[in-house]
Motif scaffolding. Structure first.
Motif: not given
Length: 440
Positions: A139, A141, A162, A164, A328, A353, A355
């Motif tokens: 999980d 980053f 998946s 981050k 990204t 998180g 965005h």
């Protein structure tokens, strides 16, 4: 307790700045900082750097050093990657071998033949890192500073969708700050947006109190012949939107400047020797920092802007909202760049998180140049995904600056020479001989 793992912590300047920025936030002053590097000496220096920074800031982090990457990652909330695969020696090879073939580079870390080979070295490591994170901290980053940035983020999106993962670069911040200083306006009062690809994004909006600052910039450029000897000013005058990276970086991603000695002189572009000196200075500075710390001196704390990784960590932990730039995958963020390609856009950050912002279409000419850049990124990623040494040559053939400097046979010869020079720093498949007709 917030846990931050530093992968490639032996990058002393990055580690010093990032640790100082993290610990400056009261909510993070007791964070667990896990440092990992494959070089034991550099890892020891990183540990001393972190402890020195903490002492000076009056912070009480839990600093630990880890020879094992998996141990450093276990249960981490955030992972900061600053790894340079092959170190300074490989970076020098990326510059020196092409120079013998007549290919001039200024940095060699993003695009160009140097960026391609750096990508071939780096992307397999990112697979290992992503696989470790999937087990140790699924999980977390992943906040990536390692170049080639676009290739790295594009590759991670393909192999670990998946994860981050966000790519962070301060070039946009510094570009806007420099433009504001040039025009004598307060950066905090300026409204701006930027989008594109890493090291080749564009300032799309640039306003102050309702004034389009591009009009003031045009007047400033007309009045100052020295400004017109800047490559990115030259690109701005022709494209209509200011590029967000330095002239030396921008010069490597287009065919018009570095292969032409008159343009190199007109725009005062540095050469390979300048970059090699800068790299050597970085190594020497790291050694000097270690010596000073061993004498009981303290490392110098950074001044200036806070890096994006600490801002993300603080926003997620504290819920304080802020706006940054991130690299990204293009999930419809920029309409006229390829879907899934790595793009650089603004983003909001908060407790939930990161965005990224929808931008829409770039100006047609800006998007066209970005697509040329992304062709090389895509082909390098494909080379690594398929473990195809021929695709390395394809990326080099499509690279704008390399193609402008050499005929196609010499491009293949250059790739052969680079592969031989790098040796086992490259993965085994990349070292396989390949002929122009595809046979091995």
């Amino acid at each position: 307790m917030t846990t931050v793992a530093f992968i490639g912590a032996g990058s002393v300047k990055f580690t010093s700045d990032l640790v100082a920025n993290i610990l400056a936030f009261p909510e993070l002053a007791t964070a667990a900082l896990r440092l990992h590097d494959v070089d034991a000496s550099r890892l020891a220096t990183a540990g001393m750097v972190a402890e020195s920074v903490a002492r000076q800031l009056g912070a009480a982090p839990r600093v630990s050093m880890h020879a094992s990457r998996r141990d450093a990652l276990e249960g981490a909330d955030f992972v900061i990657n600053t790894v340079l695969i092959g170190g300074a020696a490989a970076a020098a090879t990326d510059l020196e071998v092409p120079e013998r073939f007549g290919v001039r580079q200024t940095v060699g870390d993003t695009l160009g033949i140097g960026g391609i080979l750096r990508g071939v070295r780096t992307l397999p490591f990112l697979r290992q890192l992503a696989e470790d994170m999937a087990v140790a901290c699924p999980d977390a980053f992943l906040l990536n500073y390692t170049n080639p940035m676009a290739m790295s983020i594009g590759y991670l999106a393909r192999i670990a969708p998946s994860l981050k993962a966000f790519g962070l670069c301060h070039s946009v911040h510094h570009t806007v700050a420099d433009l504001c200083a040039l025009l004598g306006v307060d950066r905090e009062e300026v409204v701006w947006t930027s989008a594109g690809v890493n090291h080749q994004a564009w300032v799309l909006r640039f306003e102050h109190a309702g004034e389009n600052l591009y009009d003031r910039l045009d007047a400033r450029i007309r009045a100052d012949p020295e400004l017109r000897r800047s490559l990115r000013v030259d690109m701005y005058r022709r494209f209509g939107f200011f590029p967000t990276e330095t002239s030396k970086h921008n010069s490597e991603y287009v065919p018009w400047y570095l292969p032409r000695p008159d343009e190199v002189d007109r725009l005062r572009l540095p050469g390979v020797s300048d970059r090699l000196r800068a790299n050597a200075d970085d190594v020497r500075e790291s050694e000097q920092v270690r010596t000073a710390l061993e004498r009981g001196e303290e490392v110098r704390l950074p001044d200036g802007a806070v890096e994006y990784a600490p801002q993300i960590i603080h926003s997620v932990v504290s819920g304080s909202p802020r706006v940054i730039q991130v690299n990204t995958p293009n999930t419809g963020l920029i309409g006229n760049l390829p879907a899934g390609a790595p793009v650089e856009v603004g983003a909001s950050v908060d407790a939930s998180g990161v965005h990224p912002w929808h931008v829409g279409d770039l100006p047609a000419v800006c998007a066209a140049l970005n697509r040329s850049y992304l062709n090389v990124v895509e082909l390098t990623i494909e080379a690594v995904l398929r473990e195809d040494p021929r695709a390395i040559r394809h990326a080099a053939m499509l690279d704008p600056s390399t193609a402008a400097a050499l005929p196609v046979d010499r491009i293949w010869d250059l790739c052969d020479a680079l592969v031989a020079a790098h040796g086992d720093v490259l993965p085994r498949w990349a070292r396989a001989p390949v002929s122009a007709d595809g046979s091995r």
